[in-house]
Structure formats: structure tokens, C-alpha cells
Design a protein around this motif. Structure first.
Motif, short mmCIF file in Angstrom:
data_model
loop_
_atom_site.label_atom_id
_atom_site.label_comp_id
_atom_site.label_asym_id
_atom_site.label_seq_id
_atom_site.Cartn_x
_atom_site.Cartn_y
_atom_site.Cartn_z
N ARG A 1 41.85 42.57 43.49
CA ARG A 1 42.99 42.22 42.65
C ARG A 1 42.69 42.52 41.19
N THR B 1 42.70 46.21 40.77
CA THR B 1 44.09 46.67 40.85
C THR B 1 44.84 46.33 39.56
N GLU C 1 43.66 48.67 36.91
CA GLU C 1 44.23 49.99 37.13
C GLU C 1 45.72 50.00 36.78
N HIS C 2 46.40 48.91 37.14
CA HIS C 2 47.83 48.78 36.81
C HIS C 2 48.02 48.79 35.30
#
Length: 168
Positions: free
Chosen positions: A111, A114, A117-118
Motif C-alpha cells: 500500500r 502503491t 507510485e500513485h
């Protein structure tokens, strides 16, 4: 002395006495030892039978003791199996808990990765959008002034025409 039918009583008595001595001698020499031998043999076989019965009783008692011990051992084995199963369940539960914790940690890392990266993608998209908006604004501004290439060509043509007018 003559007895009718020619029977001599003295001879009969001697034969009777001889038979008595023979029967007594045989009794003492054969019957009594054979009877004693048979009696001893019967006693021997009775003692063997009693010993066999005693051994049978001991064997039966030992078999009962072994059965009792086996049932106790079976109970102990069952108890040890229950304990081993309980320990196995506890170990399995601990292993499952550790696996869950590792999975939770991996999920948290995933998470986080992620999310990073988001955020990076959003920042990149935002930057690209900003660049596109700036380019679009520049184009709009330049279109109102005309096409720079077209202006360049017009400028070059104008200079050529101006140079020819001066020469001609």
C-alpha cells in the motif's frame, strides 16, 4: 492213605503251599514294585499336571496383567497423541498468526509503495498537464500573432522582395 479217585491230599496241600509261596514271592518281587512304580509315576504326572495348571494360571494372570498394562499404555498413547495434537494446533496457530502478520506487513508495504507510485504518477501527470497547458497557451498566443514559421517565411520573402527592389 488212599482217597477215592486217586487224590492225594498231601500233594494238593503241597501244591497249594507252593502256589502260596509263588504268589507271595511274585507279590513281593513284582506286584509291590510295579504298584509302587505306578504310584510314583501317577504322583509324578499329578505333580506335572499341578505344575502345568499353576503355570497356566500364572500365564493367564500374566496375560491379564499384560492386557491391563496394554490398556494403560494405550491410554498413555492416546493422551500423548492428544497432547501432541494440541501442541501441533498451537504451533499451527502461531504459524498462521506469524503468516498473517507477515501478510499484513507485506500489504502495508505494498500500500505504501502503491501510494508513493500513485503520488509520483499524479505529480508527473500534473507536471505534464501543466506543460501541455503552457504549450497550448503559447500556441494560442502565437496563433494570434500568426504562425512563427509563416512569419519567418513572410519575413524572408519580404527581404528578398526588398532586396530586389533596391537592385532593380
Amino acid at each position: 492213605m488212599q482217597i477215592p479217585l486217586n487224590i492225594d491230599w498231601q500233594q494238593i496241600l503241597l501244591h497249594l503251599f507252593n502256589f502260596t509261596i509263588l504268589a507271595g514271592g511274585l507279590y513281593l518281587l513284582l506286584y509291590r514294585p510295579v504298584k509302587n512304580f505306578i504310584k510314583k509315576r501317577e504322583e509324578h504326572y499329578q505333580s506335572l499336571d499341578q505344575a502345568a495348571q499353576k503355570d497356566r494360571e500364572e500365564a493367564r494372570q500374566m496375560a491379564e496383567d499384560y492386557k491391563a498394562r496394554l490398556s494403560e499404555v494405550d491410554k498413555e498413547i492416546a493422551e500423548k497423541k492428544r497432547q501432541a495434537q494440541k501442541e501441533m494446533d498451537q504451533l499451527r496457530q502461531q504459524e498462521l498468526e506469524q503468516t498473517r502478520q507477515q501478510a499484513d506487513a507485506l500489504l502495508a508495504q505494498a500500500r505504501s509503495a502503491t501510494q508513493q507510485e500513485h503520488d509520483a504518477m499524479v505529480a508527473k501527470a500534473s507536471k505534464e498537464l501543466t506543460e501541455m497547458v503552457v504549450n497550448a497557451a503559447e500556441r494560442i498566443a502565437l496563433k494570434s500573432q500568426g504562425d512563427p514559421y509563416g512569419q519567418f517565411l513572410d519575413l524572408v520573402e519580404g527581404e528578398e522582395n526588398h532586396g530586389q527592389d533596391e537592385q532593380g
